[in-house]
Design an enzyme around this catalytic site. Structure first.
Site, mmCIF file in Angstrom:
data_model
loop_
_atom_site.group_PDB
_atom_site.id
_atom_site.type_symbol
_atom_site.label_atom_id
_atom_site.label_comp_id
_atom_site.label_asym_id
_atom_site.label_seq_id
_atom_site.Cartn_x
_atom_site.Cartn_y
_atom_site.Cartn_z
ATOM 1 N N HIS A 37 0.839 -1.146 -0.093
ATOM 2 C CA HIS A 37 0.122 0.124 0.102
ATOM 3 C C HIS A 37 0.898 1.149 -0.110
ATOM 4 C CE1 HIS A 37 -3.510 2.264 0.322
ATOM 5 N NE2 HIS A 37 -4.400 1.251 0.711
ATOM 6 N N GLU A 51 -2.284 -0.997 -6.242
ATOM 7 C CA GLU A 51 -2.232 -2.049 -5.323
ATOM 8 C C GLU A 51 -2.886 -3.149 -6.209
ATOM 9 O OE1 GLU A 51 -4.919 -0.994 -1.745
ATOM 10 O OE2 GLU A 51 -4.937 0.967 -2.682
#
Length: 395
Positions: A212, A357
């Site tokens: 992330h 992501e």
């Protein structure tokens, strides 16, 4: 040297902080200006440190084993100047204080990245209720008790590899099975941040890990990233409801502000009245990658890229996963978040960064037609994402 032991409110995490009034204990600052001494601590009686990876080209990644978080990432710009391109904090206290400075910055997310609707899913005849930490949904494996806020065991292998291991107990945050999972960060000679995730379980379970990092390739975290040029190799995306849970539809990007098949600046469309963009306050959507076909992802092909005309830094992403979540930092600089001071004393504005992501689709355990995140005993989970940094001479 002084010793301070505190309890982070609402977390139950015992954090031992070591500090010196005069110096950083003889440790040199990193290229990104981080003081490793500000990351030396104990959390739940486990040691936490800042690990520094380098490659022959001078690239540097600083990673803490608290949540497997990338704290800084220094890459060369068009003039050869090293530039930090990821958001974060400069000390472990703010990372660990999930009540006053909550973040998923740079983390290795698990056991399940993104959202699961109503925090509930089923394997066979068994229904599992997860921690509901995002309204009635489960986000990032349970948020402040998910893997991004746990301490990984760390092993640095040479200058360029860091292997992080976590053991998750059966029933943790409602997930079945004891899972042993590893995240391996590697800096390669071609300026790639290469990430692999592997796991095994003793009971049927679900797993969906990701990194992330919040990227701003201009290196200027005081400004929104509207001029960053985004490319996503996806003909379709999964629209979401008001709670950010996919409806189950696979929708074409054609003719919509969701279309990044031709690279363009994020600011060109982020303020669109299109329902999906407007409801999210920007981009927070899963794209169905064209590089995933017939049940297999091709991680030799670029699935997405990001480019800053200010620095000339181009980041190309590859993954074996079917989806990538594009998130434009919609909650940054909003409400109480606007007052939180981060690295270099900066308060981040809204839309200051872009996250890319790799993932199975959000809520996929409840969408049986989608690629499933099921992991069975005797099987090995494997996920891979690579981010290669280059420069373009033209502005």
């Amino acid at each position: 040297m002084t010793y301070l032991k505190t309890m982070i409110s609402g977390m139950g995490l015992a954090v031992a902080l070591f500090s010196s009034c005069a110096s950083n204990g003889g440790q040199q600052l990193t290229k990104s200006g981080l003081d490793p001494a500000k990351f030396d601590t104990l959390i739940n009686e486990k040691p936490v440190k800042l690990y520094t990876l380098t490659n022959a080209s001078g690239m540097e990644a600083c990673i803490t084993n608290y949540g497997g978080r990338v704290v800084s990432l220094m890459v060369p710009d068009r003039d050869g100047k090293l530039t930090d391109v990821v958001l974060g904090f400069d000390n472990i206290h703010q990372y660990a204080d999930t009540q006053n400075s909550p973040s998923d910055y740079g983390s290795s997310v698990g056991r399940y990245a993104n959202r699961i609707g109503k925090g509930r899913f089923q394997i066979g005849d068994s229904v599992y209720q997860l921690k509901q930490n995002d309204g009635e949904n489960c986000l990032h494996g349970g948020g402040d008790t998910g893997w991004m806020n746990q301490v990984y065991d760390a092993e640095q292998i040479g200058d360029s590899i860091l292997r992080l291991t976590i053991v998750a107990k059966d029933g943790e945050n409602g997930f079945p099975g004891e899972v042993v999972a590893t995240t391996t960060y590697k800096l390669t000679s071609d300026n790639t941040l290469d990430i692999t995730w592997e796991a095994k379980t003793d009971k049927p379970t679900i797993i969906n890990q990701t990194n992330h990092n919040y990227y701003n390739l201009s290196g200027d975290f005081t400004q929104a990233a509207y001029d960053q040029v985004l490319f996503v190799n996806a003909d379709n995306f999964t629209p979401s409801d008001a709670a950010y849970i996919p409806t189950g539809e696979i929708r074409s990007v054609e003719g919509t502000p969701m279309d990044f098949r031709q690279p363009h600046a994020v600011g060109d469309s982020i303020h669109s009245d299109y329902d999906q963009v407007k409801n999210a306050g920007g981009y927070d959507h899963n794209y169905c990658l064209n590089t995933f076909k017939d049940g297999k992802g091709d991680d030799t092909q670029v699935c997405a890229s990001l480019y800053s005309p200010k620095t000339g830094i181009l980041m190309e992403m590859r993954t074996n996963e079917p989806g990538v979540q594009v998130y434009s930092g919609n909650f940054q600089g909003v409400g109480r978040d606007a007052d939180i001071v981060r690295k270099h004393g900066i308060k981040y504005p809204q839309h200051v960064s872009i996250c890319l992501e790799s993932q199975k689709f959000p809520d996929s355990p409840n969408k049986k037609d989608w690629v499933q995140p099921l992991l069975m005993p005797g099987e090995k989970y494997y996920s891979h994402a690579a981010y290669t940094f280059k420069v373009k001479s033209e502005k």
